[in-house]
Scaffold this active site. Structure first.
Site, PDB file in Angstrom:
ATOM      1  N   HIS A   1     -10.204  -5.232  -2.991  1.00  0.00           N
ATOM      2  CA  HIS A   1      -8.865  -5.469  -2.436  1.00  0.00           C
ATOM      3  C   HIS A   1      -8.971  -5.879  -0.977  1.00  0.00           C
ATOM      4  CE1 HIS A   1      -9.897  -1.166  -2.323  1.00  0.00           C
ATOM      5  NE2 HIS A   1      -9.312  -1.111  -1.136  1.00  0.00           N
TER       6      HIS A   1
ATOM      7  N   ASN B   1     -13.066  -3.547   2.266  1.00  0.00           N
ATOM      8  CA  ASN B   1     -14.158  -2.573   2.296  1.00  0.00           C
ATOM      9  C   ASN B   1     -14.986  -2.650   1.017  1.00  0.00           C
ATOM     10  OD1 ASN B   1     -13.128  -1.549   4.740  1.00  0.00           O
ATOM     11  ND2 ASN B   1     -11.747  -0.161   3.656  1.00  0.00           N
TER      12      ASN B   1
ATOM     13  N   HIS C   1     -16.034   2.890   3.554  1.00  0.00           N
ATOM     14  CA  HIS C   1     -14.627   3.339   3.489  1.00  0.00           C
ATOM     15  C   HIS C   1     -13.851   2.806   2.304  1.00  0.00           C
ATOM     16  CE1 HIS C   1     -15.143   5.190   7.401  1.00  0.00           C
ATOM     17  NE2 HIS C   1     -15.679   4.060   7.817  1.00  0.00           N
TER      18      HIS C   1
ATOM     19  N   ASP D   1       0.858  -1.188   0.000  1.00  0.00           N
ATOM     20  CA  ASP D   1       0.000   0.000   0.000  1.00  0.00           C
ATOM     21  C   ASP D   1       0.897   1.242   0.000  1.00  0.00           C
ATOM     22  OD1 ASP D   1      -3.195   0.555   1.137  1.00  0.00           O
ATOM     23  OD2 ASP D   1      -1.769   2.212   1.031  1.00  0.00           O
ATOM     24  N   ILE D   2       0.534   2.201  -0.855  1.00  0.00           N
ATOM     25  CA  ILE D   2       1.364   3.392  -1.013  1.00  0.00           C
ATOM     26  C   ILE D   2       1.249   4.348   0.183  1.00  0.00           C
ATOM     27  CG2 ILE D   2      -0.240   4.955  -2.204  1.00  0.00           C
ATOM     28  CD1 ILE D   2       1.993   5.357  -4.302  1.00  0.00           C
TER      29      ILE D   2
HETATM   30  P1  5GP Z   1      -9.776   1.437   0.473  1.00  0.00           P
HETATM   31  O1  5GP Z   1     -10.063   2.611   1.368  1.00  0.00           O
HETATM   32  O2  5GP Z   1     -10.372   1.617  -0.895  1.00  0.00           O
HETATM   33  O3  5GP Z   1     -10.121   0.133   1.108  1.00  0.00           O
HETATM   34  O4  5GP Z   1      -8.195   1.406   0.317  1.00  0.00           O
HETATM   35  C1  5GP Z   1      -7.503   1.806  -0.823  1.00  0.00           C
HETATM   36  C2  5GP Z   1      -6.034   1.683  -0.505  1.00  0.00           C
HETATM   37  O5  5GP Z   1      -5.305   1.784  -1.720  1.00  0.00           O
HETATM   38  C3  5GP Z   1      -5.520   2.795   0.433  1.00  0.00           C
HETATM   39  O6  5GP Z   1      -4.943   2.207   1.579  1.00  0.00           O
HETATM   40  C4  5GP Z   1      -4.502   3.540  -0.432  1.00  0.00           C
HETATM   41  O7  5GP Z   1      -3.384   3.962   0.302  1.00  0.00           O
HETATM   42  C5  5GP Z   1      -4.138   2.520  -1.496  1.00  0.00           C
HETATM   43  N1  5GP Z   1      -3.792   3.110  -2.777  1.00  0.00           N
HETATM   44  C6  5GP Z   1      -4.496   4.037  -3.472  1.00  0.00           C
HETATM   45  N2  5GP Z   1      -3.880   4.331  -4.638  1.00  0.00           N
HETATM   46  C7  5GP Z   1      -2.756   3.548  -4.679  1.00  0.00           C
HETATM   47  C8  5GP Z   1      -1.707   3.400  -5.649  1.00  0.00           C
HETATM   48  O8  5GP Z   1      -1.669   4.033  -6.690  1.00  0.00           O
HETATM   49  N3  5GP Z   1      -0.734   2.507  -5.340  1.00  0.00           N
HETATM   50  C9  5GP Z   1      -0.734   1.778  -4.192  1.00  0.00           C
HETATM   51  N4  5GP Z   1       0.273   0.923  -4.003  1.00  0.00           N
HETATM   52  N5  5GP Z   1      -1.707   1.897  -3.263  1.00  0.00           N
HETATM   53  C10 5GP Z   1      -2.709   2.768  -3.503  1.00  0.00           C
END
Ligand code: 5GP
Ligand code: ZN
Length: 138
Positions: A100, A87, A93, A35-36
């Site tokens: 994922h 989520n 969220h 995660d970034i």
């Molecule tokens: P969500 O809130 O949708 O469950 O989590 C999305 C996750 O994706 C977040 O933790 C966010 O940091 C991660 N994320 C979003 N864009 C990118 C990206 O371009 N690269 C990576 N490696 N992670 C991402």
């Protein structure tokens, strides 16, 4: 098994290698990467090589591939305490609309996932009624 990816999805672009990512492992059906914006060191995402926003839209073979990968990654991270989180929908969220699983180490109170858990106290009859409504539609 054929992949079903979307042109304009950030995670589909990561699977295709059009956006860089720190990959940790992949299979024919899944891709795992860092995660970034991690909540703690080691925070990893596991995604299906199939574009869908919601878990219930993902074919079973992809779902069946992801949880063993999450287990493998959790073991490799070596965290004693961790959360596996998935989520569905923006109210829940979800920010990136491609399914994922997060593997999030919980090394201490401050880092990792924080959860609000507003538990209700229904009667046993109400709980039973809920179960019956679900059972009817299974
Ligand atoms: P969500 O809130 O949708 O469950 O989590 C999305 C996750 O994706 C977040 O933790 C966010 O940091 C991660 N994320 C979003 N864009 C990118 C990206 O371009 N690269 C990576 N490696 N992670 C991402
Ligand atoms: Zn996608």
């Amino acid at each position: 098994m054929s992949q079903k990816l979307a042109d304009d999805c950030i995670f589909c672009k990561i699977i295709r290698g059009e956006i860089p990512s720190c990959k940790v492992i992949e299979t024919d059906l899944s891709y795992a990467f860092m995660d970034i914006q991690p909540l703690s060191e080691g925070h990893t995402l596991i995604i299906p090589k199939y574009h869908a926003q919601f878990a219930h839209e993902v074919p079973d073979e992809y779902l069946a591939d992801m949880l063993p990968l999450a287990k493998k990654v959790a073991l490799a991270i070596g965290a004693k305490n961790y959360n596996i989180l998935q989520n569905n929908g923006s109210l829940a969220h979800q920010v990136v609309p491609h399914v994922h699983f997060h593997v999030i180490p919980k090394p201490n109170e401050a880092e990792g996932l924080g959860i609000r858990w507003p538990a209700k106290s229904p009667s046993i009859d109400e709980v039973k009624k809920s179960s019956e409504a679900i059972i009817q539609k299974l």
